[in-house]
Every structure is written in C-alpha cells, then in structure tokens.
Design an enzyme around this catalytic site. Structure first.
Site, PDB file in Angstrom:
ATOM      1  N   ASP A   1     -65.717 -29.806  41.142  1.00 16.94           N
ATOM      2  CA  ASP A   1     -64.280 -29.371  41.184  1.00 16.94           C
ATOM      3  C   ASP A   1     -64.288 -28.385  42.260  1.00 16.94           C
ATOM      4  OD1 ASP A   1     -61.640 -29.025  40.423  1.00 16.94           O
ATOM      5  OD2 ASP A   1     -62.418 -27.431  38.615  1.00 16.94           O
TER       6      ASP A   1
ATOM      7  N   HIS B   1     -53.534 -22.089  38.121  1.00 16.76           N
ATOM      8  CA  HIS B   1     -54.917 -22.249  37.381  1.00 16.76           C
ATOM      9  C   HIS B   1     -54.867 -20.912  36.406  1.00 16.76           C
ATOM     10  CE1 HIS B   1     -56.481 -24.212  40.805  1.00 16.76           C
ATOM     11  NE2 HIS B   1     -56.984 -25.033  39.859  1.00 16.76           N
TER      12      HIS B   1
ATOM     13  N   GLY C   1     -54.620 -27.228  37.718  1.00 18.28           N
ATOM     14  CA  GLY C   1     -54.061 -26.057  36.707  1.00 18.28           C
ATOM     15  C   GLY C   1     -53.006 -26.613  35.556  1.00 18.28           C
TER      16      GLY C   1
HETATM   17  P1  13P Z   1     -56.394 -24.810  34.084  1.00 19.23           P
HETATM   18  O1  13P Z   1     -56.929 -23.408  34.364  1.00 19.23           O
HETATM   19  O2  13P Z   1     -55.284 -24.748  33.941  1.00 19.23           O
HETATM   20  O3  13P Z   1     -57.235 -25.321  33.054  1.00 19.23           O
HETATM   21  O4  13P Z   1     -56.811 -25.910  35.419  1.00 19.23           O
HETATM   22  C1  13P Z   1     -58.141 -26.131  35.754  1.00 19.23           C
HETATM   23  C2  13P Z   1     -58.392 -26.880  37.123  1.00 19.23           C
HETATM   24  O5  13P Z   1     -57.472 -27.008  37.630  1.00 19.23           O
HETATM   25  C3  13P Z   1     -59.872 -27.132  37.364  1.00 19.23           C
HETATM   26  O6  13P Z   1     -59.801 -27.357  38.579  1.00 19.23           O
HETATM   27  O1  G3H Z   2     -59.924 -24.264  38.711  1.00 22.73           O
HETATM   28  C1  G3H Z   2     -60.926 -23.815  38.434  1.00 22.73           C
HETATM   29  C2  G3H Z   2     -61.593 -24.148  37.241  1.00 22.73           C
HETATM   30  O2  G3H Z   2     -61.016 -23.870  35.913  1.00 22.73           O
HETATM   31  C3  G3H Z   2     -63.316 -23.680  37.269  1.00 22.73           C
HETATM   32  O3  G3H Z   2     -63.098 -22.414  36.981  1.00 22.73           O
HETATM   33  O4  G3H Z   2     -64.631 -21.415  38.581  1.00 22.73           O
HETATM   34  O5  G3H Z   2     -64.343 -20.413  36.704  1.00 22.73           O
HETATM   35  O6  G3H Z   2     -65.400 -22.399  36.923  1.00 22.73           O
HETATM   36  P1  G3H Z   2     -64.519 -21.519  37.381  1.00 22.73           P
HETATM   37 ZN    ZN Z   3     -58.222 -26.701  39.797  1.00 18.31          ZN
END
Ligand code: 13P
Ligand code: G3H
Ligand code: ZN
Length: 322
Positions: free
Chosen positions: A83, A181, A225
């Site tokens: 991710d 996010h 997000g």
């Molecule tokens: P959320 O913060 O809305 O859960 O989004 C997660 C996300 O986009 C991870 O890449």
């Molecule tokens: O978009 C981000 C994800 O929610 C991951 O969050 O970087 O805190 O692991 P993190």
């Molecule tokens: Zn994301």
C-alpha cells in the site's frame, strides 16, 4: 491456493458490479479477523501492507502471517499488496519478497515524473508476474508520514487518465473523488449537520468517477481513504476514556454505489483501527484488573471480524464471489 494477483478478481468485480476489500494488516489478530470473515463469507480479499506496517512489524513477519492465512483459508483467493509504495526501491523489495501486487504512489509528483516512476515500477513488476496500482490526484488526510491538508487535496483530472494509463502500463488506478485518509476525513466546516447534530460529509464526486470510467472502459479503479468511521466505535472510544471529536467517514451507501460502477478495490484501514481500539478501551475500563493480552485481543479480533463481514456483505458486495 497460493497467493494470487488481482487481475482475475478485478475482471470479475468489474463485470459483476462489486468491489474487493483491501484491508491493511499490521499484526496477527488483524490478519486473522479479516481472513476468518472472508473465509466464512467466501470472499476474495486483498491484504495490504504499508511502509509503516513494514517498519512496525517487519516485512518477513507480515509475509509469513499472510502465508499462514493462505494455508488456513485455502478456498479463497488472497492478494498480498504493498500500500502506498513511496519509491522504486520499496516496490522492488516487496516484489522480490513475495508480494503479488504493489502500489507505486507518485501522486504528489508532477504528472511527467509520476509517469516516469510508475513506468519503471511496472516494467520491473510485470517482468516478475506482479501487478501495479498507481495514483492520480491527491487525497486529504494522513498516510505514512505524509499529511495532506484538506484544502490541498485535488481531484483526479479525467483528461489525464488515458495518457497516464497508456504510458505507464499500470494495472489499476487510484483516483481522488473526495475520499480522505484517516478518521478525520472532513473538517466540521466542510460538513453539514443533520437534525440529530451528526456531521454529514460532502458527497463523493461521482461525476469525476464516471468521466474517468468513460475514458477507461473496463479498467479497474481504486478508492483509498474509504473507511466509514462507524459512529458506534467512535462512541465506544469516547465513552471509555478516548477523545475523538468529530471523527467522520465516507457514508457506506456511496461506497456501495462506487462498487457498482468501475471501482474494483476499496481500501479500509481506519475502521479496523477504530474497532480494535474501541474494543480494547472498553475491555480495560470494564476489567481494570486484567493484564493478559490474549483476553483483550480476543474480543478486538472478533469485532474486526464482524466489521469485515459487514463490509463484505453490505458494502463491497463481494461475499460469495470467491
Ligand atoms: P482509511 O484511512 O479511510 O481507512 O483509508 C485506508 C487507505 O486508503 C489505505 O491505503
Ligand atoms: O493510507 C494509509 C493506510 O491507512 C496505512 O496507514 O501508513 O499508518 O500504516 P499507515
Ligand atoms: Zn491509501
């Protein structure tokens, strides 16, 4: 079955009018909660690991936890995805280290640079049988160390998507249509309040999504997000010593609608965190004498499982699609 790429999943999701859940994993209980729900609901799933997750839990531990889930859930297809890969080196390390999908997020760079970095990742990934998600447009909120102020977010420009996809060869595209996010997706000033005083966020820009889809027929679109920030968990946190005023997310009906269109992957992380934190806060409040991590992680894992089940069945529409 072994770990898979998302290619087949996205094809079926696109044609079937549903989306695959992409859930962030950081520890064993989260992996178990997600995959137990997916196994019971016969849902394909994407388990995704951020740079922060790799820094916290270590690449090898996370890969092995996901491999354990593959063994425990042989009947459902599972993708292991990076991710928000920040650069080529991180993507390469995940491609070399067992991931079946990576995201290169160069969305904060100028258009030409985003194309250049993304194309380099795509070349390496495709040579190794791995698929690539890229991003155009900027979401508000916090991801890893990057914080984008609400006013600095920018919607994807549909007129750029064909050139971007054809020049990079990416396999899916994350776009910005108003999701954000974290647990504080919108400021109170961006929202209205309903008759109960609850914040109502501005609607997603479906016009942007539809224009993108028209220009990229059959191409899988990704929404980041996309947590809904369940108010039951915000209340649970706040009534057990937490302080999360005005936490607000994306209404689930809008995500359901996006899944019926060209959105094939919906990212959810914050909702899992809220479920885990709320459950543990409540546990400690009710059992101040307890100190065995298994006792508070067990109900936290159970609530993550029920939350994921609800997403699969009522929001993503991917239950029964494995
Ligand atoms: P959320 O913060 O809305 O859960 O989004 C997660 C996300 O986009 C991870 O890449
Ligand atoms: O978009 C981000 C994800 O929610 C991951 O969050 O970087 O805190 O692991 P993190
Ligand atoms: Zn994301």
């Amino acid at each position: 079955m072994p770990l898979v790429t998302s290619t087949e999943m996205f094809k079926k999701a696109y044609d079937g009018g549903y989306a695959i859940g992409a859930f962030n994993v950081n520890n064993m209980e989260i992996v178990q909660g997600i995959t137990e729900a997916c196994r019971e609901e016969k849902a394909p799933v994407i388990l995704q690991v951020s740079k922060g997750a790799r820094a916290y839990a270590n690449h090898t531990y996370l890969v092995k936890l996901v491999e354990a889930a593959v063994i425990e859930c042989p009947e459902i297809p599972i993708v292991l995805h990076l991710d928000h890969g920040p650069d080529f080196e991180t993507c390469k390390s995940c491609i070399d280290g067992g991931f079946t999908s990576v995201m290169i997020d160069a969305s904060s760079k100028p258009f030409a640079e985003n194309i250049e970095i993304t194309r380099k990742v795509v070349e390496y990934a495709h040579d190794h049988g791995v698929v690539v998600e890229a991003e155009l447009g900027t979401l508000a909120g916090i991801e890893d160390e990057v914080k984008v102020e609400h006013g600095a977010a920018s919607y994807t420009r549909p007129e750029e998507v064909e050139e971007f996809v054809s020049k990079t060869g990416c396999d899916s595209l994350a776009i910005a249509i108003g999701t954000s996010h974290g647990a504080y997706k919108f400021t109170a000033a961006q929202c209205t309040r309903n008759e109960k005083g609850v914040l109502v966020p501005p609607p997603l820009r479906f016009d942007v999504l539809e224009e993108v889809s028209k220009r990229l027929p059959g191409f899988p679109i990704v929404l980041h997000g996309s947590s809904s920030v369940p108010q039951e968990y915000v209340k649970m946190i706040n009534s057990h010593g937490g302080k999360m005023p005005d936490a607000v997310g994306i209404p689930e009906e809008q995500l359901r609608h996006a899944a019926e269109l060209s959105v094939c992957k919906i990212n959810i992380d914050s909702d899992l965190r809220l479920a885990m934190t709320g459950t543990i806060r409540q546990f400690f409040d009710e059992h101040p004498d307890k100190f065995d991590p298994r006792e508070y992680l067990k109900p936290a894992r159970a609530n993550i499982k029920e939350l994921v089940r609800h997403k699969l069945v009522d929001v993503l529409g991917c239950a029964g699609k494995a």
